[in-house]
Design a protein around this motif. Structure first.
Motif, PDB file in Angstrom:
ATOM      1  N   ALA A 169       0.826  -1.207   0.000  1.00  0.00           N
ATOM      2  CA  ALA A 169       0.000   0.000   0.000  1.00  0.00           C
ATOM      3  C   ALA A 169       0.863   1.261   0.000  1.00  0.00           C
ATOM      4  O   ALA A 169       0.581   2.221  -0.728  1.00  0.00           O
ATOM      5  CB  ALA A 169      -0.927  -0.010   1.212  1.00  0.00           C
ATOM      6  N   VAL A 170       1.897   1.267   0.825  1.00  0.00           N
ATOM      7  CA  VAL A 170       2.781   2.440   0.901  1.00  0.00           C
ATOM      8  C   VAL A 170       3.441   2.680  -0.452  1.00  0.00           C
ATOM      9  O   VAL A 170       3.478   3.818  -0.954  1.00  0.00           O
ATOM     10  CB  VAL A 170       3.834   2.243   2.011  1.00  0.00           C
ATOM     11  CG1 VAL A 170       4.896   3.342   1.938  1.00  0.00           C
ATOM     12  CG2 VAL A 170       3.167   2.232   3.384  1.00  0.00           C
ATOM     13  N   SER A 171       3.950   1.623  -1.064  1.00  0.00           N
ATOM     14  CA  SER A 171       4.601   1.737  -2.360  1.00  0.00           C
ATOM     15  C   SER A 171       3.629   2.219  -3.434  1.00  0.00           C
ATOM     16  O   SER A 171       3.944   3.134  -4.217  1.00  0.00           O
ATOM     17  CB  SER A 171       5.202   0.380  -2.748  1.00  0.00           C
ATOM     18  OG  SER A 171       5.645   0.380  -4.085  1.00  0.00           O
ATOM     19  N   GLU A 172       2.450   1.623  -3.468  1.00  0.00           N
ATOM     20  CA  GLU A 172       1.469   2.013  -4.489  1.00  0.00           C
ATOM     21  C   GLU A 172       0.981   3.437  -4.280  1.00  0.00           C
ATOM     22  O   GLU A 172       0.783   4.190  -5.241  1.00  0.00           O
ATOM     23  CB  GLU A 172       0.300   1.029  -4.476  1.00  0.00           C
ATOM     24  CG  GLU A 172       0.669  -0.360  -4.985  1.00  0.00           C
ATOM     25  CD  GLU A 172      -0.479  -1.349  -4.919  1.00  0.00           C
ATOM     26  OE1 GLU A 172      -0.343  -2.449  -5.486  1.00  0.00           O
ATOM     27  OE2 GLU A 172      -1.512  -1.022  -4.287  1.00  0.00           O
ATOM     28  N   LYS A 173       0.773   3.819  -3.038  1.00  0.00           N
ATOM     29  CA  LYS A 173       0.270   5.165  -2.758  1.00  0.00           C
ATOM     30  C   LYS A 173       1.299   6.227  -3.098  1.00  0.00           C
ATOM     31  O   LYS A 173       0.964   7.310  -3.594  1.00  0.00           O
ATOM     32  CB  LYS A 173      -0.123   5.267  -1.282  1.00  0.00           C
ATOM     33  CG  LYS A 173      -0.867   6.549  -0.929  1.00  0.00           C
ATOM     34  CD  LYS A 173      -2.223   6.598  -1.616  1.00  0.00           C
ATOM     35  CE  LYS A 173      -2.984   7.850  -1.228  1.00  0.00           C
ATOM     36  NZ  LYS A 173      -4.270   7.958  -1.963  1.00  0.00           N
ATOM     37  N   LEU A 174       2.572   5.924  -2.839  1.00  0.00           N
ATOM     38  CA  LEU A 174       3.631   6.893  -3.119  1.00  0.00           C
ATOM     39  C   LEU A 174       4.071   6.853  -4.580  1.00  0.00           C
ATOM     40  O   LEU A 174       4.759   7.757  -5.039  1.00  0.00           O
ATOM     41  CB  LEU A 174       4.837   6.633  -2.213  1.00  0.00           C
ATOM     42  CG  LEU A 174       4.595   6.860  -0.713  1.00  0.00           C
ATOM     43  CD1 LEU A 174       5.859   6.515   0.074  1.00  0.00           C
ATOM     44  CD2 LEU A 174       4.175   8.297  -0.422  1.00  0.00           C
ATOM     45  N   GLY A 175       3.695   5.800  -5.297  1.00  0.00           N
ATOM     46  CA  GLY A 175       4.000   5.724  -6.719  1.00  0.00           C
ATOM     47  C   GLY A 175       5.358   5.156  -7.060  1.00  0.00           C
ATOM     48  O   GLY A 175       5.931   5.471  -8.115  1.00  0.00           O
ATOM     49  N   GLY A 176       5.878   4.296  -6.186  1.00  0.00           N
ATOM     50  CA  GLY A 176       7.161   3.677  -6.485  1.00  0.00           C
ATOM     51  C   GLY A 176       7.686   2.903  -5.300  1.00  0.00           C
ATOM     52  O   GLY A 176       7.124   2.960  -4.196  1.00  0.00           O
ATOM     53  N   PRO A 177       8.769   2.160  -5.501  1.00  0.00           N
ATOM     54  CA  PRO A 177       9.310   1.319  -4.424  1.00  0.00           C
ATOM     55  C   PRO A 177       9.959   2.135  -3.313  1.00  0.00           C
ATOM     56  O   PRO A 177      10.293   3.314  -3.489  1.00  0.00           O
ATOM     57  CB  PRO A 177      10.339   0.442  -5.140  1.00  0.00           C
ATOM     58  CG  PRO A 177      10.773   1.267  -6.309  1.00  0.00           C
ATOM     59  CD  PRO A 177       9.555   2.032  -6.742  1.00  0.00           C
ATOM     60  N   VAL A 178      10.121   1.487  -2.178  1.00  0.00           N
ATOM     61  CA  VAL A 178      10.802   2.077  -1.030  1.00  0.00           C
ATOM     62  C   VAL A 178      11.988   1.191  -0.672  1.00  0.00           C
ATOM     63  O   VAL A 178      12.100   0.066  -1.143  1.00  0.00           O
ATOM     64  CB  VAL A 178       9.853   2.197   0.184  1.00  0.00           C
ATOM     65  CG1 VAL A 178       8.749   3.205  -0.099  1.00  0.00           C
ATOM     66  CG2 VAL A 178       9.263   0.831   0.557  1.00  0.00           C
ATOM     67  N   ASP A 179      12.868   1.718   0.159  1.00  0.00           N
ATOM     68  CA  ASP A 179      13.888   0.884   0.785  1.00  0.00           C
ATOM     69  C   ASP A 179      13.315   0.360   2.093  1.00  0.00           C
ATOM     70  O   ASP A 179      12.664   1.108   2.832  1.00  0.00           O
ATOM     71  CB  ASP A 179      15.161   1.677   1.060  1.00  0.00           C
ATOM     72  CG  ASP A 179      15.979   1.952  -0.196  1.00  0.00           C
ATOM     73  OD1 ASP A 179      15.733   1.293  -1.225  1.00  0.00           O
ATOM     74  OD2 ASP A 179      16.865   2.833  -0.144  1.00  0.00           O
ATOM     75  N   VAL A 180      13.549  -0.917   2.386  1.00  0.00           N
ATOM     76  CA  VAL A 180      12.979  -1.540   3.573  1.00  0.00           C
ATOM     77  C   VAL A 180      14.087  -1.987   4.513  1.00  0.00           C
ATOM     78  O   VAL A 180      14.980  -2.738   4.121  1.00  0.00           O
ATOM     79  CB  VAL A 180      12.087  -2.747   3.212  1.00  0.00           C
ATOM     80  CG1 VAL A 180      11.556  -3.422   4.474  1.00  0.00           C
ATOM     81  CG2 VAL A 180      10.926  -2.308   2.314  1.00  0.00           C
TER      82      VAL A 180
END
Length: 341
Positions: A169-180
């Motif tokens: 959800a976080v990735s889709e809402k922000l429009g791209g991947p994150v570092d985890v």
């Protein structure tokens, strides 16, 4: 109080069984839709109220908002983590310590911490919703929180299976991947553990398959097998095992993440800690991180933290004085300070 005898109970059971056989699939689906819609509406309205309050107070670029996901059925061993969110909240506000974080942020300030309540996981499951849809509901709940600027989600688990729909959800809402940044005794990257693709032991395989993380750093690992290492290589995971922690400490206490992507997400499985610090977990694995090790990693991390979770606290295995609940609460407090700005 109304008392029902054994004959009455058997009658109700027969009635219930008979009635369900006559209910159409469309009626069941409508009922499920109503429960899901009501659940999302409740979280949406709470998020609107908290978001409006933070905006009225002003001065916050990011504000942490708690969201509970009391899910335990994807655990491979014990399901006690489903009972964790209220216990963590109770520990946060129990009064045994003050409401300031170590960095001096005040938790009673809504610009630092608010709470939008829990996803009613059991109620949703009780009406027959399967895990595919349940995961979607969790994702939508996270997105609902994120719609209210400047709220950012800090999710209270629940077993580790919740990290997949939350990070998605976080990735889709922000429009791209994150570092985890993932702190855990286990890599949780099995392809499909015991036939369950949503197992808490498979959550990070789903995250990497979906392209929701650019980098995945796993810290505190000390229970890993051949498949865990092979899956790590397959997805390019940076696995930091406890057997080399003394050598890796300098790197881990000076991390810089999130550049070139949408930010940093932190997932903390309470069993990343040595059980001497946190005995109330389902999978007790000696030889883990100290609590100060974890805080040093968090406090020194450079990056824009866009979301986080604290998972796998099992109140049913905690000490009588609730030591692990206080540990989980402290993690939440320090994460809230890290997220809010």
């Amino acid at each position: 109080m109304l008392k029902i005898g054994q004959r009455g109970i058997r009658h109700l059971q027969r009635f219930s069984t008979a009635s369900f056989t006559t209910v159409s699939a469309s009626s069941i689906e409508k009922g499920q839709n109503r429960v899901v819609d009501a659940s999302l509406t409740l979280i949406r309205e709470r998020a609107k109220l908290k978001g409006e309050l933070v905006r009225l107070l002003g001065g916050a670029k990011a504000s942490t908002s708690l969201l509970g996901v009391p899910l335990g059925h994807n655990s491979s061993f014990l399901q006690g983590p489903a009972f964790a969110p209220p216990r963590i909240r109770e520990a946060i506000w129990c009064g045994s310590t003050n409401s300031s974080t170590e960095e001096g942020k005040e938790l009673k300030d809504p610009r630092v911490l608010t709470d939008v309540g829990d996803v009613p996981v059991q109620e949703i499951r009780d009406c027959g919703v399967d895990d595919d849809r349940l995961m979607n509901v969790i994702s939508e709940s996270v997105k609902v929180v994120m719609e209210e600027e400047p709220l950012r989600p800090l999710v209270l688990g629940g077993d580790h299976s919740i990290s997949y729909p939350v990070i998605r959800a976080v990735s889709e809402k922000l429009g791209g991947p994150v570092d985890v940044l993932h702190l855990d005794a286990h890599p949780d990257i099995y392809d499909c553990f015991e036939g369950n693709k949503y197992s808490h032991a498979s959550s990070f395989a789903r995250i990497m398959e979906g392209g929701h993380a650019r980098r995945l750093l796993q810290v505190g690992i000390r229970s890993i097998n051949k498949e865990g290492r092979e899956q790590g290589k397959r997805f390019g995971v940076e696995q930091y095992e406890m057997r080399t922690f003394s050598r890796d400490r300098e790197v881990l206490e000076n991390l810089k993440l999130g550049e070139g992507v949408k930010g940093v997400y932190i997932s903390i499985d309470v069993d990343c800690l040595d059980p001497a610090f946190a005995p109330g977990v389902s999978h007790i694995e000696p030889g883990g991180l100290s609590f100060r090790d974890v805080l040093n990693i968090l406090h020194n991390l450079q990056g824009d933290v866009v979301g986080a979770d604290v998972v796998e606290f099992n109140p049913q295995r905690d000490t009588v004085d609730g030591m692990t609940a206080m540990v989980a609460a402290k993690l939440v407090r320090e994460l809230a300070a890290k997220i809010s700005k």
